[in-house]
Design an enzyme around this catalytic site. Structure first.
Site, PDB file in Angstrom:
ATOM      1  N   GLN A 161     -80.426 -37.254   2.164  1.00  0.00           N
ATOM      2  CA  GLN A 161     -81.672 -37.707   2.791  1.00  0.00           C
ATOM      3  C   GLN A 161     -82.904 -37.234   2.021  1.00  0.00           C
ATOM      4  O   GLN A 161     -82.824 -36.299   1.222  1.00  0.00           O
ATOM      5  CB  GLN A 161     -81.745 -37.174   4.220  1.00  0.00           C
ATOM      6  CG  GLN A 161     -81.626 -35.655   4.310  1.00  0.00           C
ATOM      7  CD  GLN A 161     -81.028 -35.153   5.611  1.00  0.00           C
ATOM      8  OE1 GLN A 161     -81.098 -35.847   6.617  1.00  0.00           O
ATOM      9  NE2 GLN A 161     -80.438 -33.970   5.610  1.00  0.00           N
TER      10      GLN A 161
ATOM     11  N   HIS B  79     -86.130 -25.769  20.592  1.00  0.00           N
ATOM     12  CA  HIS B  79     -85.018 -24.825  20.438  1.00  0.00           C
ATOM     13  C   HIS B  79     -84.775 -23.994  21.695  1.00  0.00           C
ATOM     14  O   HIS B  79     -83.627 -23.748  22.067  1.00  0.00           O
ATOM     15  CB  HIS B  79     -85.282 -23.903  19.229  1.00  0.00           C
ATOM     16  CG  HIS B  79     -85.255 -24.635  17.930  1.00  0.00           C
ATOM     17  ND1 HIS B  79     -86.331 -24.703  17.077  1.00  0.00           N
ATOM     18  CD2 HIS B  79     -84.274 -25.368  17.344  1.00  0.00           C
ATOM     19  CE1 HIS B  79     -86.014 -25.433  16.014  1.00  0.00           C
ATOM     20  NE2 HIS B  79     -84.780 -25.856  16.159  1.00  0.00           N
TER      21      HIS B  79
ATOM     22  N   ASP C  54     -82.390 -25.685  10.192  1.00  0.00           N
ATOM     23  CA  ASP C  54     -83.650 -24.928  10.082  1.00  0.00           C
ATOM     24  C   ASP C  54     -83.513 -23.514  10.646  1.00  0.00           C
ATOM     25  O   ASP C  54     -84.402 -22.682  10.471  1.00  0.00           O
ATOM     26  CB  ASP C  54     -84.795 -25.679  10.774  1.00  0.00           C
ATOM     27  CG  ASP C  54     -84.459 -26.058  12.204  1.00  0.00           C
ATOM     28  OD1 ASP C  54     -83.898 -25.232  12.936  1.00  0.00           O
ATOM     29  OD2 ASP C  54     -84.745 -27.209  12.601  1.00  0.00           O
TER      30      ASP C  54
ATOM     31  N   GLU D 173     -73.576 -27.363   8.911  1.00  0.00           N
ATOM     32  CA  GLU D 173     -74.672 -28.256   8.492  1.00  0.00           C
ATOM     33  C   GLU D 173     -74.170 -29.068   7.297  1.00  0.00           C
ATOM     34  O   GLU D 173     -73.649 -28.513   6.337  1.00  0.00           O
ATOM     35  CB  GLU D 173     -75.893 -27.389   8.142  1.00  0.00           C
ATOM     36  CG  GLU D 173     -77.010 -28.077   7.386  1.00  0.00           C
ATOM     37  CD  GLU D 173     -77.693 -29.210   8.160  1.00  0.00           C
ATOM     38  OE1 GLU D 173     -78.247 -28.952   9.236  1.00  0.00           O
ATOM     39  OE2 GLU D 173     -77.671 -30.351   7.652  1.00  0.00           O
TER      40      GLU D 173
ATOM     41  N   ASP E  47     -69.152 -31.493   7.220  1.00  0.00           N
ATOM     42  CA  ASP E  47     -69.405 -32.543   8.200  1.00  0.00           C
ATOM     43  C   ASP E  47     -68.934 -32.034   9.580  1.00  0.00           C
ATOM     44  O   ASP E  47     -67.768 -31.645   9.726  1.00  0.00           O
ATOM     45  CB  ASP E  47     -68.607 -33.776   7.747  1.00  0.00           C
ATOM     46  CG  ASP E  47     -68.759 -34.946   8.679  1.00  0.00           C
ATOM     47  OD1 ASP E  47     -69.282 -34.759   9.798  1.00  0.00           O
ATOM     48  OD2 ASP E  47     -68.343 -36.053   8.286  1.00  0.00           O
ATOM     49  N   GLY E  48     -69.834 -32.055  10.556  1.00  0.00           N
ATOM     50  CA  GLY E  48     -69.507 -31.554  11.900  1.00  0.00           C
ATOM     51  C   GLY E  48     -68.301 -32.255  12.519  1.00  0.00           C
ATOM     52  O   GLY E  48     -67.514 -31.646  13.258  1.00  0.00           O
TER      53      GLY E  48
ATOM     54  N   ASP F 211     -77.220 -29.953  17.483  1.00  0.00           N
ATOM     55  CA  ASP F 211     -78.636 -29.942  17.094  1.00  0.00           C
ATOM     56  C   ASP F 211     -78.817 -30.908  15.921  1.00  0.00           C
ATOM     57  O   ASP F 211     -79.150 -30.513  14.809  1.00  0.00           O
ATOM     58  CB  ASP F 211     -79.010 -28.500  16.695  1.00  0.00           C
ATOM     59  CG  ASP F 211     -80.479 -28.378  16.351  1.00  0.00           C
ATOM     60  OD1 ASP F 211     -81.218 -29.347  16.561  1.00  0.00           O
ATOM     61  OD2 ASP F 211     -80.874 -27.304  15.855  1.00  0.00           O
ATOM     62  N   CYS F 212     -78.546 -32.182  16.204  1.00  0.00           N
ATOM     63  CA  CYS F 212     -78.513 -33.161  15.113  1.00  0.00           C
ATOM     64  C   CYS F 212     -79.797 -33.991  15.072  1.00  0.00           C
ATOM     65  O   CYS F 212     -80.625 -33.920  15.966  1.00  0.00           O
ATOM     66  CB  CYS F 212     -77.319 -34.091  15.308  1.00  0.00           C
ATOM     67  SG  CYS F 212     -77.372 -34.961  16.870  1.00  0.00           S
TER      68      CYS F 212
ATOM     69  N   ASP G 102     -81.678 -37.902  14.833  1.00  0.00           N
ATOM     70  CA  ASP G 102     -81.470 -39.137  15.590  1.00  0.00           C
ATOM     71  C   ASP G 102     -80.307 -39.914  14.976  1.00  0.00           C
ATOM     72  O   ASP G 102     -79.985 -39.722  13.803  1.00  0.00           O
ATOM     73  CB  ASP G 102     -82.747 -39.998  15.525  1.00  0.00           C
ATOM     74  CG  ASP G 102     -83.953 -39.259  16.064  1.00  0.00           C
ATOM     75  OD1 ASP G 102     -83.785 -38.476  17.010  1.00  0.00           O
ATOM     76  OD2 ASP G 102     -85.056 -39.450  15.527  1.00  0.00           O
TER      77      ASP G 102
END
Ligand code: SPD
Length: 282
Positions: free
Chosen positions: A32, A63, A87, A107, A139-140, A158-159, A161
C-alpha cells in the site's frame, strides 16, 4: 497557509475529509501507499492507500474503545492476539493490564510498523521495547489457521477498511477461526466500521458475529478523521458478556490513564445503536 503545507483528502462516497500539513514520509510498500503528514491541529497522521488510519489528536478515541471494554470485562487476560494494529496503539492500551503476559501482533506490512516506530513514537510508546510483545509479519488469515483451539484470552481485529487485501478479515470463515482459537471465557473485539458511511459492511459484521458467537454487543462513538466520524466496535464471546460490572481489579487505574474511555463513557456508547441498524439486524 505555510509554504510546504498541502491538503491531503480521504475521498469516500461523494465526501472527502482533508488534513493540512507537511508530508514527512511517503512510500509505496509491497501492499500500500503509506503517508505521514504533520499537521498543526491533529498532530501527525498516518494514511494508508488514501484512508486516514490514525492521528495523534484522535487515536485515543479509537484505541481505548477497542481495548478497554474487552479487557476490563474478562477475568483472565494473559495471552492476546492483535491482527493489524501496526501503529502500536492497540498493544499500548493492552499493556496497561498487569495480567498481560504475551501479545502476538500480526501485521501484514512490516513497513507500517517501521514507519510508526519512526514517525509516530507517541502512539506505540514503550510498546516496541516491551519483552511481552512478539511481532509477526504475516497475513492474519493464515496466522489464525495455524493456532490451536482455546489459545487466546482476547483477540483484537484492528484492521483497515475492507479492501482487496483485507476483505477476508470481514468474512464468516475468519470469525469462525477466531472463535475456534478463543478460550471459552475469552473475547473478540473488532473495529466494526461506521453505521453511516460503511452501513452495509457494518450490518454484515454484526449479523455474522451474531450467528457465530453466543453473545455480542456493539458500541458507537466518534473517530473524527474517519469517514462520517461515527464509528463502532463489536465485542463477541462464547459466553455472556459483562460490561455493566466489569471484572477488573485495576479498573480505576485504567480509567485514570485514559483520555476518552471510562465505564460511564462505554455505558452510554453501548446504548447508541441507531434505530435503522437495530431494525436491519433483528
Ligand atoms: N477508516 C479507517 C479504519 C481503520 C481502522 N483501523 C485503524 C488502525 C489504528 N490502529
Amino acid at each position: 497557509m505555510k509554504r510546504q503545507e498541502i491538503w491531503i483528502d480521504e475521498f469516500y462516497k461523494d465526501s472527502r475529509f482533508g488534513l493540512r500539513g507537511k508530508v514527512l514520509f511517503k512510500k509505496t510498500s509491497k501492499f500500500q501507499e503509506i503517508i505521514i503528514l504533520e499537521t498543526e491541529y491533529y498532530g501527525r497522521a498516518l494514511m494508508l492507500d488514501g484512508c486516514w488510519m490514525t492521528s495523534y489528536r484522535d487515536e485515543k478515541y479509537y484505541h481505548e474503545c477497542l481495548v478497554h471494554p474487552a479487557l476490563s470485562s474478562i477475568e483472565k487476560k494473559s495471552n492476546i492476539l492483535i491482527i493489524g494494529g501496526g501503529d502500536g496503539g492497540t498493544a499500548r492500551e493492552c499493556f496497561k493490564y498487569s495480567q498481560v503476559k504475551n501479545i502476538d501482533l500480526v501485521e501484514i506490512d512490516k513497513e507500517v510498523i517501521e514507519v510508526s516506530k519512526t514517525f509516530l513514537p507517541d502512539i506505540g510508546g514503550n510498546t516496541w521495547n516491551d519483552k511481552r510483545l512478539s511481532i509477526h509479519i504475516e497475513d492474519g488469515i493464515k496466522w489464525v489457521k495455524t493456532k490451536k483451539e482455546n489459545y487466546y484470552d482476547a483477540i483484537f481485529i484492528d484492521c483497515s477498511d475492507p479492501s482487496e487485501f483485507s476483505n477476508l478479515l470481514f468474512s464468516e470463515n475468519f470469525y469462525n477461526e477466531c472463535k475456534r482459537i478463543l478460550k471459552q471465557k475469552g473475547i473478540l473485539a473488532i473495529q466494526s466500521e461506521s453505521p453511516e458511511s460503511f452501513k452495509n459492511i457494518h450490518i454484515h459484521i454484526l449479523k455474522s458475529i451474531k450467528k457465530i458467537f453466543a453473545a455480542s454487543k456493539t458500541m458507537y462513538s466518534f473517530v473524527p478523521v474517519y469517514p462520517s466520524g461515527i464509528w463502532s466496535w463489536t465485542f463477541a464471546s462464547n459466553q455472556e458478556l459483562n460490561f455493566q460490572n466489569p471484572i477488573c481489579e485495576e479498573i480505576l487505574k485504567i480509567e485514570k490513564s485514559c483520555d476518552i474511555w471510562s465505564l460511564n463513557y462505554q455505558n452510554g456508547a453501548f446504548k447508541m445503536m441507531p434505530n435503522k441498524i437495530i431494525k436491519e439486524i433483528s
